[in-house]
Design a protein around this motif. Structure first.
Motif, PDB file in Angstrom:
ATOM      1  N   LEU A 648      -3.322 -13.911  13.418  1.00  0.00           N
ATOM      2  CA  LEU A 648      -2.793 -12.769  12.670  1.00  0.00           C
ATOM      3  C   LEU A 648      -1.334 -12.994  12.296  1.00  0.00           C
ATOM      4  N   ALA A 649      -0.560 -13.502  13.243  1.00  0.00           N
ATOM      5  CA  ALA A 649       0.850 -13.762  12.955  1.00  0.00           C
ATOM      6  C   ALA A 649       0.999 -14.811  11.864  1.00  0.00           C
ATOM      7  N   GLY A 650       0.120 -15.820  11.875  1.00  0.00           N
ATOM      8  CA  GLY A 650       0.179 -16.855  10.852  1.00  0.00           C
ATOM      9  C   GLY A 650      -0.182 -16.348   9.472  1.00  0.00           C
ATOM     10  N   GLU A 651      -1.082 -15.365   9.399  1.00  0.00           N
ATOM     11  CA  GLU A 651      -1.468 -14.812   8.098  1.00  0.00           C
ATOM     12  C   GLU A 651      -0.360 -13.977   7.476  1.00  0.00           C
ATOM     13  N   GLY A 652       0.507 -13.416   8.315  1.00  0.00           N
ATOM     14  CA  GLY A 652       1.646 -12.682   7.800  1.00  0.00           C
ATOM     15  C   GLY A 652       1.280 -11.375   7.138  1.00  0.00           C
ATOM     16  N   PHE A 653       1.982 -11.042   6.058  1.00  0.00           N
ATOM     17  CA  PHE A 653       1.822  -9.730   5.425  1.00  0.00           C
ATOM     18  C   PHE A 653       1.834  -9.830   3.900  1.00  0.00           C
ATOM     19  N   ASN A 654       1.477 -10.976   3.361  1.00  0.00           N
ATOM     20  CA  ASN A 654       1.434 -11.156   1.906  1.00  0.00           C
ATOM     21  C   ASN A 654       0.191 -10.477   1.347  1.00  0.00           C
ATOM     22  N   PRO A 655       0.337  -9.425   0.541  1.00  0.00           N
ATOM     23  CA  PRO A 655      -0.845  -8.717   0.019  1.00  0.00           C
ATOM     24  C   PRO A 655      -1.709  -9.571  -0.887  1.00  0.00           C
ATOM     25  N   SER A 656      -1.174 -10.687  -1.368  1.00  0.00           N
ATOM     26  CA  SER A 656      -1.973 -11.564  -2.225  1.00  0.00           C
ATOM     27  C   SER A 656      -2.949 -12.415  -1.434  1.00  0.00           C
ATOM     28  N   THR A 657      -2.665 -12.616  -0.131  1.00  0.00           N
ATOM     29  CA  THR A 657      -3.527 -13.478   0.683  1.00  0.00           C
ATOM     30  C   THR A 657      -4.238 -12.728   1.798  1.00  0.00           C
ATOM     31  N   VAL A 658      -3.696 -11.600   2.231  1.00  0.00           N
ATOM     32  CA  VAL A 658      -4.330 -10.803   3.279  1.00  0.00           C
ATOM     33  C   VAL A 658      -5.210  -9.748   2.608  1.00  0.00           C
ATOM     34  N   GLN A 659      -6.501  -9.890   2.765  1.00  0.00           N
ATOM     35  CA  GLN A 659      -7.448  -9.058   2.029  1.00  0.00           C
ATOM     36  C   GLN A 659      -7.876  -7.824   2.818  1.00  0.00           C
ATOM     37  N   VAL A 660      -6.917  -7.141   3.406  1.00  0.00           N
ATOM     38  CA  VAL A 660      -7.167  -5.855   4.066  1.00  0.00           C
ATOM     39  C   VAL A 660      -6.015  -4.932   3.689  1.00  0.00           C
ATOM     40  N   PRO A 661      -6.166  -3.621   3.822  1.00  0.00           N
ATOM     41  CA  PRO A 661      -5.079  -2.705   3.468  1.00  0.00           C
ATOM     42  C   PRO A 661      -3.826  -2.977   4.307  1.00  0.00           C
ATOM     43  N   GLN A 667      12.050   2.744   5.359  1.00  0.00           N
ATOM     44  CA  GLN A 667      13.003   3.494   6.172  1.00  0.00           C
ATOM     45  C   GLN A 667      13.755   4.541   5.358  1.00  0.00           C
ATOM     46  N   THR A 668      13.908   4.306   4.070  1.00  0.00           N
ATOM     47  CA  THR A 668      14.588   5.295   3.236  1.00  0.00           C
ATOM     48  C   THR A 668      13.762   6.567   3.129  1.00  0.00           C
ATOM     49  N   ALA A 669      12.438   6.400   2.947  1.00  0.00           N
ATOM     50  CA  ALA A 669      11.551   7.560   2.828  1.00  0.00           C
ATOM     51  C   ALA A 669      11.117   8.098   4.180  1.00  0.00           C
ATOM     52  N   GLY A 670      11.303   7.309   5.242  1.00  0.00           N
ATOM     53  CA  GLY A 670      10.845   7.726   6.554  1.00  0.00           C
ATOM     54  C   GLY A 670       9.333   7.838   6.608  1.00  0.00           C
ATOM     55  N   ALA A 671       8.636   6.796   6.103  1.00  0.00           N
ATOM     56  CA  ALA A 671       7.172   6.854   6.034  1.00  0.00           C
ATOM     57  C   ALA A 671       6.626   5.451   5.848  1.00  0.00           C
ATOM     58  N   TYR A 672       5.342   5.294   6.181  1.00  0.00           N
ATOM     59  CA  TYR A 672       4.627   4.064   5.856  1.00  0.00           C
ATOM     60  C   TYR A 672       4.028   4.214   4.467  1.00  0.00           C
ATOM     61  N   VAL A 673       4.248   3.206   3.640  1.00  0.00           N
ATOM     62  CA  VAL A 673       3.745   3.233   2.261  1.00  0.00           C
ATOM     63  C   VAL A 673       2.937   1.962   2.011  1.00  0.00           C
ATOM     64  N   PRO A 674       2.035   1.973   1.030  1.00  0.00           N
ATOM     65  CA  PRO A 674       1.242   0.766   0.736  1.00  0.00           C
ATOM     66  C   PRO A 674       2.149  -0.419   0.406  1.00  0.00           C
ATOM     67  N   LEU A 675       1.811  -1.560   0.966  1.00  0.00           N
ATOM     68  CA  LEU A 675       2.569  -2.785   0.702  1.00  0.00           C
ATOM     69  C   LEU A 675       1.976  -3.453  -0.536  1.00  0.00           C
ATOM     70  N   THR A 676       2.599  -3.241  -1.653  1.00  0.00           N
ATOM     71  CA  THR A 676       2.135  -3.814  -2.905  1.00  0.00           C
ATOM     72  C   THR A 676       2.785  -5.176  -3.143  1.00  0.00           C
ATOM     73  N   THR A 677       2.291  -5.873  -4.152  1.00  0.00           N
ATOM     74  CA  THR A 677       2.884  -7.157  -4.505  1.00  0.00           C
ATOM     75  C   THR A 677       4.329  -6.991  -4.954  1.00  0.00           C
ATOM     76  N   ALA A 678       4.601  -5.913  -5.688  1.00  0.00           N
ATOM     77  CA  ALA A 678       5.974  -5.660  -6.130  1.00  0.00           C
ATOM     78  C   ALA A 678       6.888  -5.396  -4.937  1.00  0.00           C
ATOM     79  N   TRP A 679       6.405  -4.643  -3.951  1.00  0.00           N
ATOM     80  CA  TRP A 679       7.190  -4.355  -2.746  1.00  0.00           C
ATOM     81  C   TRP A 679       7.455  -5.657  -1.991  1.00  0.00           C
ATOM     82  N   TYR A 680       6.410  -6.478  -1.891  1.00  0.00           N
ATOM     83  CA  TYR A 680       6.521  -7.757  -1.185  1.00  0.00           C
ATOM     84  C   TYR A 680       7.572  -8.655  -1.850  1.00  0.00           C
TER      85      TYR A 680
END
Length: 690
Positions: A648-661, A667-680
């Motif tokens: 899991l650590a090796g797969e990281g958090f790239n939304p282009s390669t990790v095929q799960v939500p 921290q600015t909004a104080g919330a969890y938001v979808p990690l999009t490619t633009a955000w990444y």
């Protein structure tokens, strides 16, 4: 004739010496020798101070613990010298002595102390005998004291077996007073005052609340709590639990205060400022606990590391080992509840009698302006602070300053080079050590990326070894005789250090199980005992040490150790989560690893991101809050039902390669938001902060 033959040789000698000095190994050998000489001089100086304290009149302040007599000595020898600069105000050593004496008397009044003309410490041991034990180290019980932390259920018991309350009126020393305070002068006056009164301070991390806070107070056996006024509002949900612990509650400043709190500083202001007798604070044994510093570990919740009087005395030599002098001005912006801020920064400053500029909060934009204003020559860092500085836009003051030395830990090689190139000429001295550890390393040569040296000369000062470690089993590799195997040059190995009278491991307050795994036996010969740092290091071909990784599930983020078990336990309390796996992931351009949690939802339960964020914000300190989430249908486990983290650590958090939500903590909004490619992409470009 002989003179004619010698003349060319004499002329060539400077050129030969210059050529030899260009050889790296010779320059490093000279540096090794110089550090060894400095270390021996430092040790002799500290021994002389301890001997003088033992021989001092116990009715005077010079006969007390190392903090008490060193501050008294500086106040007597250089009363007008500036010790502390905070918010533009200067505090002399004499001022620090007076304020800490007032605080000590306030604590002593609560204890019911009255000056004893017979100079007996209230425990049947005379002050002179106490001082002699302090100087000698009383090593006959070293192994028992070094291997077992005091315990009584889940609480610490002061040396001597007494758990007397501050309200009991006993003159017995050893009660624990917890400090929940920011980095201000009041923190220091209270800490020094507690030491002079023969009480033990416990430095509580300021971000802790609710369960983790109560755990810390119980584990160290605190009898009282001193809170900064600005923290009182956030403590309201905990007040009933604090009262259930029967703690004496103080605020370090004026009200309004919740019911049950008193203004400790007001009480101290009404006390006398004269010196206190040393017998009040003189320990029976130099290995007695002086204070507690909380450190997070692989067992989960913070652990109260026992800091001995010997370690406090040794820390007086820290800046001397770093070649810092009395006329230097040290910039300190680290939390005082950390060993780096309190023991290395403040006690190290006391050791050389220098001036420290204390900043409650770090400001990268104001740093160089502060250095110019106060004539700063030495900066104490953690790696994150240097990264913040190099990421700042150019400023006029970043080259026009007097900083000659940056000393600290956790500086990545790439940031190191950028830092020196942009802000130099200055020298970087990277160090390595642990709060509860018995080994430290110094990269006194300034080799980029290294944390120290592995030369035989250095090991005369602080011996250690690197042994082969099996990451899969989580245990050192042993040979056919059951002994550990040293690693060759270039291979990562577990750093271990021998436990002995001069380098003990005192463990943690509370259950002895907390220290499980920290001591290794039969390392190189049957019966020996070594401290397990839990860190993997590499020694290169030139004898320089490089930090490789932390063993186990613990990772480091924002200068703090994060235990995955603690984070998983908090997340697992949510009723819509069925399974949780927490691990660290590498974020390009960031120090350490950011927390990521793989979550499995309970059947027919939706993901409630608002509840999840509110929950972790309440029960986890900011550095331990997961920066990324991934939602899965199930979690992979090993054959022994241990969670798989490496993949899991090796797969990281790239939304282009990790095929799960995937989700990211905004921290600015104080919330969890979808990690999009633009955000990444924005994260990798350094346009957003996590």
């Amino acid at each position: 004739m002989a003179a004619v033959l010698l003349l060319p040789l004499l002329l060539l000698l400077p050129l030969l010496l210059l050529k030899l000095l260009q050889w790296p190994w010779l320059r490093w050998l000279i540096a090794d020798l110089a550090f060894t000489v400095r270390a021996r001089r430092c040790k002799r100086a500290l021994q002389a101070r301890a001997a003088a304290a033992a021989a001092a009149d116990p009715r005077g302040p010079e006969g007390g613990c190392s903090l008490a007599w060193r501050l008294s000595q500086l106040a007597r020898e250089c009363p007008g010298r500036t010790f502390l600069i905070h918010h533009g105000r200067h505090y002399s050593y004499a001022h620090a002595e007076r304020e800490s004496n007032r605080v000590a008397r306030a604590f002593l009044r609560v204890r019911g102390w009255k000056e004893d003309p017979n100079l007996d410490g209230g425990d049947g041991i005379g002050a002179t005998e106490k001082g002699a034990r302090y100087a000698s180290g009383a090593g006959d019980t070293i192994r028992r004291e070094a291997e077992h932390a005091p315990s009584q259920g889940d609480e610490a018991v002061p040396e001597g077996g007494n758990s007397a309350s501050l309200e009991s009126g006993s003159v017995e020393s050893g009660s624990v007073v917890a400090l929940l305070l920011p980095a201000t002068p009041e923190f220091l006056w209270l800490w020094f005052g507690l030491a002079k009164a023969g009480l033990q301070a416990a430095f509580v991390p300021t971000a802790l609340r609710r369960g983790p806070l109560l755990h810390c107070l119980r584990s160290c056996g605190a009898r009282a709590l001193v809170v900064a006024p600005e923290f009182l509002e956030s403590l309201e949900p905990d007040l009933s639990d604090l009262k259930d612990l029967q703690l004496k509650l103080w605020a370090a400043g004026p009200g309004p205060h919740p019911e049950g709190f008193r203004d400790l500083l007001a009480e101290a202001a009404a006390e006398g400022e004269g010196p206190l007798p040393g017998y009040l604070s003189a320990p029976r044994n130099i290995l007695d606990t002086c204070l507690y510093i909380f450190t997070s570990g692989t067992t989960g919740l913070p652990k109260a590391a026992r800091i001995s009087h010997m370690k406090v005395l040794q820390c007086q030599g820290f800046y001397q080992l770093c070649d810092v002098h009395q006329n230097d001005v040290i910039y300190l912006t680290l939390p005082l509840y950390h060993m780096s801020g309190s023991l290395l920064g403040i006690v190290g400053c006391l050791g050389i009698g220098a001036t420290v500029v204390l900043k409650t909060k770090f400001s990268a934009s104001q740093f160089w302006e502060d250095c110019q204003e106060h004539g700063v020559t030495v900066f104490q860092y953690i790696g994150e602070l240097c990264r913040y500085l190099v990421n700042q836009p150019p400023s006029e003051g970043e080259r026009n300053h007097g900083v000659r030395l940056a000393v600290g830990s956790g500086l990545r090689p790439d940031i190191w080079n950028r830092f020196v190139q942009r802000f130099g000429p200055l020298r970087v001295l990277e160090t390595y050590g642990l709060t509860e550890g018995n080994v430290a390393t110094f990269n006194y040569i300034g080799y980029p990326g290294a944390v120290g040296r592995s030369s035989w000369l250095y090991k005369l000062f602080s011996p250690f070894s690197l042994i082969r470690y099996d990451v899969a089993s989580g245990e050192p590799v042993r040979d056919d005789q059951g002994l550990c195997v040293p690693v060759p040059t270039g291979e990562a190995g577990l750093m271990v250090a021998p436990v002995n009278q001069g380098a003990p491991f005192l463990g943690y307050a509370g259950s002895p199980e907390l220290a499980q795994g920290k001591l290794l036996q039969d390392v190189f010969r049957p019966g020996d005992v070594f401290f397990n740092t839990g860190d993997l290091l590499v020694c290169d071909a030139h004898g320089f040490l490089h930090f490789h990784d932390r063993t186990g599930d613990t990772f480091r983020w924002k200068g703090e150790n994060v235990a995955t078990t603690e984070v998983a336990t908090v997340l697992g309390a949510l009723d819509f989560l069925q399974d949780v796996n927490v691990y660290g992931v590498t974020v390009p351009g960031q120090e350490g690893k950011a927390g990521m949690a793989a979550l499995v939802l309970c059947p027919r339960h939706p993901l409630d991101l608002n509840r999840l964020y509110a929950h972790i914000a309440e029960f986890l300190p900011p550095y331990a809050q997961p920066r990324f989430l991934r939602i899965q249908e199930s979690l992979d486990t090993t054959e022994t039902f241990k969670q798989q983290k490496v993949r899991l650590a090796g797969e990281g958090f790239n939304p282009s390669t990790v095929q799960v939500p995937l989700y990211v903590l905004d921290q600015t909004a104080g919330a969890y938001v979808p990690l999009t490619t633009a955000w990444y992409d924005a994260l990798l470009a350094g346009q957003v902060r996590i």
